[in-house]
Design an enzyme around this catalytic site. Structure first.
Site, mmCIF file in Angstrom:
data_model
loop_
_atom_site.group_PDB
_atom_site.id
_atom_site.type_symbol
_atom_site.label_atom_id
_atom_site.label_comp_id
_atom_site.label_asym_id
_atom_site.label_seq_id
_atom_site.Cartn_x
_atom_site.Cartn_y
_atom_site.Cartn_z
ATOM 1 N N ARG A 1 0.243 14.886 12.837
ATOM 2 C CA ARG A 1 0.835 14.596 11.521
ATOM 3 C C ARG A 1 0.911 15.837 10.625
ATOM 4 O O ARG A 1 0.265 15.942 9.598
ATOM 5 C CB ARG A 1 0.045 13.465 10.858
ATOM 6 C CG ARG A 1 0.082 12.208 11.707
ATOM 7 C CD ARG A 1 -0.596 11.048 11.061
ATOM 8 N NE ARG A 1 0.202 10.518 9.951
ATOM 9 C CZ ARG A 1 -0.219 9.472 9.240
ATOM 10 N NH1 ARG A 1 -1.377 8.917 9.491
ATOM 11 N NH2 ARG A 1 0.525 9.026 8.236
ATOM 12 N N LYS B 1 0.845 -1.203 0.000
ATOM 13 C CA LYS B 1 0.000 0.000 0.000
ATOM 14 C C LYS B 1 0.878 1.250 0.000
ATOM 15 O O LYS B 1 0.649 2.172 -0.789
ATOM 16 C CB LYS B 1 -0.867 0.013 1.255
ATOM 17 C CG LYS B 1 -1.559 1.336 1.537
ATOM 18 C CD LYS B 1 -2.461 1.308 2.743
ATOM 19 C CE LYS B 1 -1.742 1.543 4.024
ATOM 20 N NZ LYS B 1 -1.469 2.959 4.352
ATOM 21 N N ASN B 2 1.899 1.263 0.845
ATOM 22 C CA ASN B 2 2.683 2.491 1.023
ATOM 23 C C ASN B 2 3.742 2.701 -0.043
ATOM 24 O O ASN B 2 4.437 3.709 -0.041
ATOM 25 C CB ASN B 2 3.298 2.521 2.430
ATOM 26 C CG ASN B 2 2.223 2.718 3.488
ATOM 27 O OD1 ASN B 2 1.070 3.020 3.176
ATOM 28 N ND2 ASN B 2 2.585 2.515 4.738
ATOM 29 N N ARG C 1 -8.680 -0.494 4.495
ATOM 30 C CA ARG C 1 -7.798 0.516 3.881
ATOM 31 C C ARG C 1 -6.443 -0.087 3.524
ATOM 32 O O ARG C 1 -5.780 0.358 2.599
ATOM 33 C CB ARG C 1 -7.578 1.684 4.846
ATOM 34 C CG ARG C 1 -8.809 2.513 5.107
ATOM 35 C CD ARG C 1 -8.482 3.751 5.900
ATOM 36 N NE ARG C 1 -7.449 4.558 5.239
ATOM 37 C CZ ARG C 1 -7.103 5.768 5.661
ATOM 38 N NH1 ARG C 1 -7.670 6.280 6.744
ATOM 39 N NH2 ARG C 1 -6.180 6.469 5.036
ATOM 40 N N ASP D 1 4.601 0.825 11.921
ATOM 41 C CA ASP D 1 3.381 0.176 11.395
ATOM 42 C C ASP D 1 3.251 -1.266 11.849
ATOM 43 O O ASP D 1 2.240 -1.904 11.546
ATOM 44 C CB ASP D 1 3.363 0.242 9.857
ATOM 45 C CG ASP D 1 3.190 1.659 9.378
ATOM 46 O OD1 ASP D 1 3.411 1.903 8.178
ATOM 47 O OD2 ASP D 1 2.875 2.534 10.193
ATOM 48 N N CYS E 1 -5.040 12.935 12.378
ATOM 49 C CA CYS E 1 -5.775 11.682 12.230
ATOM 50 C C CYS E 1 -5.703 10.993 13.596
ATOM 51 O O CYS E 1 -5.172 11.539 14.549
ATOM 52 C CB CYS E 1 -5.167 10.820 11.127
ATOM 53 S SG CYS E 1 -3.659 10.020 11.632
HETATM 54 C C1 EPZ Z 1 4.176 7.096 6.199
HETATM 55 O O1 EPZ Z 1 3.405 8.148 6.754
HETATM 56 C C2 EPZ Z 1 3.249 5.885 6.121
HETATM 57 N N1 EPZ Z 1 2.123 6.177 5.235
HETATM 58 C C3 EPZ Z 1 2.747 5.536 7.519
HETATM 59 O O2 EPZ Z 1 1.959 4.354 7.406
HETATM 60 C C4 EPZ Z 1 3.951 5.233 8.411
HETATM 61 O O3 EPZ Z 1 3.503 4.980 9.715
HETATM 62 C C5 EPZ Z 1 4.904 6.436 8.405
HETATM 63 O O4 EPZ Z 1 5.282 6.753 7.037
HETATM 64 C C6 EPZ Z 1 6.179 6.163 9.199
HETATM 65 O O5 EPZ Z 1 6.838 5.045 8.679
HETATM 66 C C7 EPZ Z 1 2.297 6.088 3.903
HETATM 67 O O6 EPZ Z 1 3.375 5.774 3.417
HETATM 68 C C8 EPZ Z 1 1.105 6.383 3.044
HETATM 69 P P1 EPZ Z 1 6.292 10.502 8.250
HETATM 70 P P2 EPZ Z 1 4.010 9.666 6.760
HETATM 71 O O7 EPZ Z 1 6.206 11.722 7.390
HETATM 72 O O8 EPZ Z 1 4.684 9.922 5.476
HETATM 73 C C9 EPZ Z 1 6.004 13.780 11.631
HETATM 74 C C10 EPZ Z 1 0.092 2.976 7.732
HETATM 75 O O9 EPZ Z 1 -0.388 2.449 8.750
HETATM 76 N N2 EPZ Z 1 6.073 14.733 10.506
HETATM 77 O O10 EPZ Z 1 7.531 9.676 8.232
HETATM 78 O O11 EPZ Z 1 2.923 10.571 7.181
HETATM 79 C C11 EPZ Z 1 4.690 13.039 11.700
HETATM 80 O O12 EPZ Z 1 3.747 13.780 12.447
HETATM 81 C C12 EPZ Z 1 0.553 4.419 7.768
HETATM 82 O O13 EPZ Z 1 0.244 2.383 6.624
HETATM 83 C C13 EPZ Z 1 6.258 16.094 10.782
HETATM 84 O O14 EPZ Z 1 6.346 16.503 11.943
HETATM 85 O O15 EPZ Z 1 5.074 9.529 7.933
HETATM 86 C C14 EPZ Z 1 5.062 11.752 12.394
HETATM 87 O O16 EPZ Z 1 5.076 11.977 13.791
HETATM 88 C C15 EPZ Z 1 0.308 5.065 9.114
HETATM 89 N N3 EPZ Z 1 6.323 16.973 9.745
HETATM 90 C C16 EPZ Z 1 6.496 11.496 11.925
HETATM 91 O O17 EPZ Z 1 6.969 12.746 11.409
HETATM 92 C C17 EPZ Z 1 6.221 16.563 8.442
HETATM 93 O O18 EPZ Z 1 6.304 17.417 7.528
HETATM 94 C C18 EPZ Z 1 6.620 10.461 10.837
HETATM 95 O O19 EPZ Z 1 5.910 10.951 9.753
HETATM 96 C C19 EPZ Z 1 6.029 15.182 8.183
HETATM 97 C C20 EPZ Z 1 5.961 14.290 9.221
#
Ligand code: EPZ
Length: 420
Positions: free
Chosen positions: A123, A22-23, A399, A307, A118
């Protein structure tokens, strides 16, 4: 809303075919927006999130075709006629923000709704925005939307991530592919899904060095062309069903599973007494003797994947010891804890850590799904529990897990979907 009913206590045995990730599929679909030709993606999973992404991309005017009737091939590409990503789509799936970079890179402007928080955390997307600003975009926030513009196009820049954000790395990687000049993304995320996206962009004509490392160097090109790319297998689906085999004391072959993609999860499973062997085009997983407590802390890849935190916690609930599970990526990713405790687990949350004390057996109960990975952790607990469990609000599950009840039933689980 559908429910899933499970009667636990049956060791799983058999084979589960792991689908496309998915990701990886979500950013790969957006990569199709970078070209006026067609990007063909194969090994697509049939998931609600990819359907949502297809609708979002299509409303930008980009072609989204499914040339085969099994829905596992996606052909995406063409002109962009609408640069707005509306709130009613973005609020359903935060990965929608990935269209921001490609829109600005391809047509010089974007108006994308802020995703909002969410269940698992606020996020924010500040790193996505800061990176695009570094590449020359003007960013303005207005009425819950991000307005980004770069009428002269984006220019290459060096951007150092304060921490390796997966989505921000993907957004900037795609934007840099069409920027003028060289971009260096330092301290970038290294998840396998990012390498898969980079490999696909290279096949489309992008010039990227450092794939698989935390330092990506991209020399922008004027345009990207058609390509065909197979989506990598889903490492989180792989890890989830590995935990299903372990928690039920069974043995399962996970076809297409890749050991290298599991990162620190394999070490944690080994410490818990679960053997994972790469053979016959996949992974064979079985519990050796008892289940032992193993401490885990979620980290960016190749650390223990956030995850997989909820699923591993479910496994630890029936270990013969205790485990500390620490969540460092998201600020509110323990919503499965009260539901697991209703099934007889003994979990105490202290800030970012949860102490899990193993119990001899869990008891079936009606439980509530809250987010994608919490939902599946309840399914895992139910597979091992004595008695019947009904998991409510399984739309969360749909999802990210294709045909979960069919895949588990084929390995002997007593599981069925109750459609209301
Ligand atoms: C991706 O989300 C995945 N989703 C998530 O999977 C996964 O948990 C996450 O990466 C971490 O591995 C997809 O790939 C579609 P991040 P993403 O940006 O890109 C903070 C699932 O269950 N952050 O690495 O949103 C954020 O709040 C989902 O399949 C900022 O502060 O993850 C979080 O605390 C859930 N500012 C942390 O970084 C930003 O600009 C990690 O976020 C971006 C993120």
């Amino acid at each position: 809303m559908d429910k899933i009913r499970i009667r636990g206590g049956r060791p799983l045995s058999g084979e589960i075919v792991i689908g496309g990730a998915k990701n990886a599929g979500l950013p790969l679909m957006v990569a199709g927006m970078l070209t006026d030709e067609l990007l063909t993606l194969t090994n697509g999973p049939r998931l609600a999130d990819l359907d949502t992404m297809a609708a979002l991309i299509a409303q930008h005017g980009v072609t989204v075709d499914q040339p085969t009737n099994d829905g596992r091939v996606l052909a995406i590409g063409g002109p962009i006629t609408n640069t707005e990503a509306p709130y009613d789509i973005v609020r359903k799936m935060r990965a929608s923000v990935l269209v921001l970079g490609p829109l600005v890179a391809r047509v010089g402007e974007a108006r994308v709704s802020l995703p909002g928080g969410c269940a698992i955390g606020t996020r924010p997307v500040d790193l996505h925005l800061k990176g695009l600003e570094a590449m020359g975009a003007t960013i303005r926030l207005d009425a819950g939307y991000v307005h980004a513009s770069a009428p002269q196009g984006l220019r290459g820049a060096t951007f150092v991530f304060p921490f390796p954000s997966v989505g921000a790395t993907e957004n900037l990687l795609m934007a840099a592919s069409l920027a003028d000049g060289r971009t260096v993304l330092a301290n970038a995320a290294r998840e396998p899904e990012i390498s898969d996206l980079a490999d696909c962009l290279v096949a489309m004509g992008a010039r990227i060095e450092g794939i698989g490392t935390d330092r990506l160097t991209i020399d922008g090109v004027k345009r990207l062309h058609a390509a065909t790319h197979a989506i990598i297998p889903d490492r989180i689906e792989t890890g989830t069903y590995a935990c299903a085999a372990a928690i039920t004391g069974g043995q399962v072959h996970l076809r297409n599973g890749r050991l290298t993609h599991l990162g620190a999860l394999v070490r944690a499973l080994g410490e818990a007494g679960v053997e994972v062997i790469e053979q016959d085009g996949g992974l064979t997983v079985k519990r050796l003797n008892g289940l032992h407590g193993a401490d885990v802390m979620t980290e960016p890849y190749p650390g223990f994947p956030t995850d997989m935190q909820a699923q591993f916690m479910a496994l630890m609930c029936v270990s013969d010891g205790a485990a500390m599970v620490t969540e460092t990526i998201f600020e509110n990713r323990f919503m499965h804890v009260p539901e697991l405790n209703r099934m007889g687990a003994r979990i105490n949350v202290h800030g970012a850590s949860a102490i899990v004390r193993g119990v001899p057996a869990l008891s079936g109960a009606p439980v509530m799904a809250t987010d994608l990975r919490a939902s599946v952790s309840l399914v895992l607990a139910a597979l091992a529990a004595k008695g019947e469990t009904v998991v409510n609000r399984v739309y969360h599950l749909d999802r990210g897990y294709e045909a979960v009840e069919q895949k588990l039933a084929a390995c002997g689980a007593d599981i069925e979907r109750l459609s209301e």
